[in-house]
Design a protein around this motif. Structure first.
Motif, PDB file in Angstrom:
ATOM      1  N   MET A  64      37.185  19.961  26.826  1.00  0.00           N
ATOM      2  CA  MET A  64      37.622  19.866  25.435  1.00  0.00           C
ATOM      3  C   MET A  64      36.834  20.816  24.534  1.00  0.00           C
ATOM      4  N   ARG A  65      35.738  21.369  25.051  1.00  0.00           N
ATOM      5  CA  ARG A  65      34.975  22.354  24.268  1.00  0.00           C
ATOM      6  C   ARG A  65      35.461  23.783  24.505  1.00  0.00           C
ATOM      7  N   LEU A  66      36.456  23.949  25.402  1.00  0.00           N
ATOM      8  CA  LEU A  66      37.001  25.277  25.694  1.00  0.00           C
ATOM      9  C   LEU A  66      38.220  25.569  24.826  1.00  0.00           C
ATOM     10  N   SER A  67      38.357  26.837  24.420  1.00  0.00           N
ATOM     11  CA  SER A  67      39.594  27.273  23.761  1.00  0.00           C
ATOM     12  C   SER A  67      40.675  27.434  24.831  1.00  0.00           C
ATOM     13  N   GLU A  68      41.910  27.678  24.403  1.00  0.00           N
ATOM     14  CA  GLU A  68      42.987  27.915  25.372  1.00  0.00           C
ATOM     15  C   GLU A  68      42.672  29.148  26.222  1.00  0.00           C
ATOM     16  N   LYS A  69      42.084  30.171  25.589  1.00  0.00           N
ATOM     17  CA  LYS A  69      41.696  31.379  26.337  1.00  0.00           C
ATOM     18  C   LYS A  69      40.619  31.028  27.370  1.00  0.00           C
ATOM     19  N   GLY A  70      39.646  30.200  26.958  1.00  0.00           N
ATOM     20  CA  GLY A  70      38.575  29.794  27.869  1.00  0.00           C
ATOM     21  C   GLY A  70      39.104  29.019  29.060  1.00  0.00           C
ATOM     22  N   LYS A  71      40.072  28.136  28.819  1.00  0.00           N
ATOM     23  CA  LYS A  71      40.671  27.369  29.918  1.00  0.00           C
ATOM     24  C   LYS A  71      41.370  28.306  30.902  1.00  0.00           C
ATOM     25  N   HIS A  72      42.011  29.328  30.359  1.00  0.00           N
ATOM     26  CA  HIS A  72      42.686  30.301  31.226  1.00  0.00           C
ATOM     27  C   HIS A  72      41.654  31.084  32.049  1.00  0.00           C
ATOM     28  N   GLN A  73      40.556  31.491  31.398  1.00  0.00           N
ATOM     29  CA  GLN A  73      39.505  32.226  32.114  1.00  0.00           C
ATOM     30  C   GLN A  73      38.874  31.367  33.198  1.00  0.00           C
ATOM     31  N   ALA A  74      38.713  30.072  32.920  1.00  0.00           N
ATOM     32  CA  ALA A  74      38.057  29.156  33.856  1.00  0.00           C
ATOM     33  C   ALA A  74      38.842  28.975  35.151  1.00  0.00           C
ATOM     34  N   LEU A  75      40.124  29.327  35.147  1.00  0.00           N
ATOM     35  CA  LEU A  75      40.931  29.210  36.366  1.00  0.00           C
ATOM     36  C   LEU A  75      40.423  30.116  37.487  1.00  0.00           C
ATOM     37  N   ALA A  76      39.595  31.097  37.139  1.00  0.00           N
ATOM     38  CA  ALA A  76      39.006  31.976  38.153  1.00  0.00           C
ATOM     39  C   ALA A  76      38.190  31.171  39.168  1.00  0.00           C
ATOM     40  N   LEU A  77      37.610  30.048  38.737  1.00  0.00           N
ATOM     41  CA  LEU A  77      36.823  29.214  39.661  1.00  0.00           C
ATOM     42  C   LEU A  77      37.724  28.649  40.752  1.00  0.00           C
ATOM     43  N   PHE A  78      38.877  28.109  40.339  1.00  0.00           N
ATOM     44  CA  PHE A  78      39.823  27.526  41.298  1.00  0.00           C
ATOM     45  C   PHE A  78      40.372  28.593  42.241  1.00  0.00           C
ATOM     46  N   ARG A  79      40.707  29.767  41.688  1.00  0.00           N
ATOM     47  CA  ARG A  79      41.248  30.857  42.534  1.00  0.00           C
ATOM     48  C   ARG A  79      40.225  31.281  43.581  1.00  0.00           C
ATOM     49  N   THR A  80      38.961  31.340  43.182  1.00  0.00           N
ATOM     50  CA  THR A  80      37.909  31.752  44.124  1.00  0.00           C
ATOM     51  C   THR A  80      37.709  30.697  45.214  1.00  0.00           C
ATOM     52  N   LEU A  81      37.729  29.438  44.840  1.00  0.00           N
ATOM     53  CA  LEU A  81      37.602  28.367  45.840  1.00  0.00           C
ATOM     54  C   LEU A  81      38.775  28.398  46.822  1.00  0.00           C
ATOM     55  N   GLN A  82      39.959  28.656  46.312  1.00  0.00           N
ATOM     56  CA  GLN A  82      41.132  28.770  47.195  1.00  0.00           C
ATOM     57  C   GLN A  82      40.984  29.946  48.158  1.00  0.00           C
ATOM     58  N   PHE A  83      40.451  31.049  47.642  1.00  0.00           N
ATOM     59  CA  PHE A  83      40.213  32.237  48.485  1.00  0.00           C
ATOM     60  C   PHE A  83      39.248  31.878  49.622  1.00  0.00           C
ATOM     61  N   ILE A  84      38.183  31.149  49.302  1.00  0.00           N
ATOM     62  CA  ILE A  84      37.210  30.757  50.332  1.00  0.00           C
ATOM     63  C   ILE A  84      37.873  29.867  51.375  1.00  0.00           C
ATOM     64  N   THR A  97      32.010  36.121  45.591  1.00  0.00           N
ATOM     65  CA  THR A  97      31.084  36.370  44.480  1.00  0.00           C
ATOM     66  C   THR A  97      31.543  37.565  43.663  1.00  0.00           C
ATOM     67  N   GLU A  98      31.940  38.631  44.359  1.00  0.00           N
ATOM     68  CA  GLU A  98      32.431  39.831  43.662  1.00  0.00           C
ATOM     69  C   GLU A  98      33.669  39.498  42.832  1.00  0.00           C
ATOM     70  N   GLN A  99      34.538  38.680  43.398  1.00  0.00           N
ATOM     71  CA  GLN A  99      35.772  38.286  42.712  1.00  0.00           C
ATOM     72  C   GLN A  99      35.457  37.544  41.410  1.00  0.00           C
ATOM     73  N   LEU A 100      34.502  36.624  41.480  1.00  0.00           N
ATOM     74  CA  LEU A 100      34.155  35.852  40.281  1.00  0.00           C
ATOM     75  C   LEU A 100      33.431  36.712  39.241  1.00  0.00           C
ATOM     76  N   GLU A 101      32.507  37.534  39.726  1.00  0.00           N
ATOM     77  CA  GLU A 101      31.735  38.359  38.782  1.00  0.00           C
ATOM     78  C   GLU A 101      32.597  39.383  38.070  1.00  0.00           C
ATOM     79  N   ALA A 102      33.738  39.729  38.688  1.00  0.00           N
ATOM     80  CA  ALA A 102      34.666  40.672  38.057  1.00  0.00           C
ATOM     81  C   ALA A 102      35.658  39.978  37.136  1.00  0.00           C
ATOM     82  N   SER A 103      35.621  38.643  37.107  1.00  0.00           N
ATOM     83  CA  SER A 103      36.585  37.881  36.302  1.00  0.00           C
ATOM     84  C   SER A 103      36.162  37.846  34.841  1.00  0.00           C
TER      85      SER A 103
END
Length: 281
Positions: free
Chosen positions: A190-210, A227-233
């Motif tokens: 609830m402390r994230l903006s809509e843009k922040g929520k969209h950016q945070a999806l990188a965590l889920f994508r990286t876990l799926q990749f693993i 790690t490279e994938q997340l750091e580039a997000s």
């Protein structure tokens, strides 16, 4: 739903349930409830006759006073959610009720589980968690306690405490609840903006990749690529990413067919600290 604010009121009420040999389930929370918390309650209902939810923002597990201050506390909304979900009992204590002695000391040997990953990033956090959970366990004496998989390391720490203290409590590890895009539900969202929520999806994508590459590539290679994938997000400030054996949470170098593994990730998005994980096998 019955609401109790003191330990004595709660104990008096639960004593009748124990005399009648009713099974009690405990769902400990810090409030700011969402569908993930309600899923714990739904999980507990078929396994028990009485569901007890606690809402208590525990000060001893915050090593950053600003984080404690910012923690959301929408109490009226929380009560309404629990009533709709047909929770039987809500325990709503004050800090003074839970810690009558402000100088109370607590330490438990957690076999190194409190010194790695979240334990390393938040010194003292898991001592605070076990301190309050042990108080709740002693008070409620539940047959089952439900925790969300999102706080995977916390659940392993509590499992260890149960073994050390020899408590007759079964822990239920309940699946992570995600939104329609894959973001793990969290009170901090609830402390994230809509843009922040969209950016945070990188965590889920990286876990799926693993998970998708877990058996087809060497673990060190998966770790580097993820790690490279997340750091580039965009918008992601990575704290750690690790592939671990589930019980010790030691970082894995090879896969043992007899063991289970989990990928853990923590990152900041808009200066909100988010944790996520995925069981790999």
């Amino acid at each position: 739903m019955r609401i109790f604010k003191t330990k004595k009121e709660l104990q008096d009420y639960l004593e009748t349930a124990r005399i009648n040999k009713q099974k009690i389930a405990l769902i400990p929370t810090m409030g700011a409830l969402h569908a993930g918390h309600i899923s714990l309650l739904d999980y507990a209902k078929p396994l028990s006759e009485i569901t007890v939810c606690s809402i208590f923002v525990n000060p001893t597990q915050f090593n950053d006073p600003k984080d404690l201050e910012k923690y959301p506390r929408p109490l009226e909304q929380d009560i309404a959610l629990l009533e709709v979900a047909k929770c039987d009992v809500l325990f709503l204590p004050s800090v003074e009720e839970m810690y009558p002695d402000p100088d109370e000391q607590w330490h438990i040997n957690l076999a190194g589980l409190d010194e790695i990953w979240e334990g390393e990033m938040r010194p003292g956090h898991f001592q605070g968690v076990t301190q309050v959970v042990y108080k709740l366990f002693s008070l409620v004496q539940p047959d089952i306690a439900c925790f969300g998989q999102k706080d995977f390391q916390q659940v392993m720490v509590i499992e260890h405490m149960i073994k050390v203290k020899q408590l007759p409590i079964t822990i239920a590890l309940c699946p992570i609840i995600r939104d329609e895009h894959g973001l793990a539900l969290s009170s901090r969202n609830m402390r994230l903006s809509e843009k922040g929520k969209h950016q945070a999806l990188a965590l889920f994508r990286t876990l799926q990749f693993i998970k998708n590459n877990f058996t087809s590539k060497p673990l060190h290679e998966i770790q580097i690529l993820a790690t490279e994938q997340l750091e580039a997000s965009d918008g992601i400030a990575l704290e750690y990413l690790a592939i671990c054996e589930t019980t010790t949470l030691q970082e894995a170098n090879t896969i043992d067919a007899n063991k289970k593994y989990v990928a853990l990730v923590t990152a900041r998005v808009e200066d909100v600290r988010l944790i996520d994980n995925m069981i790999l096998n």
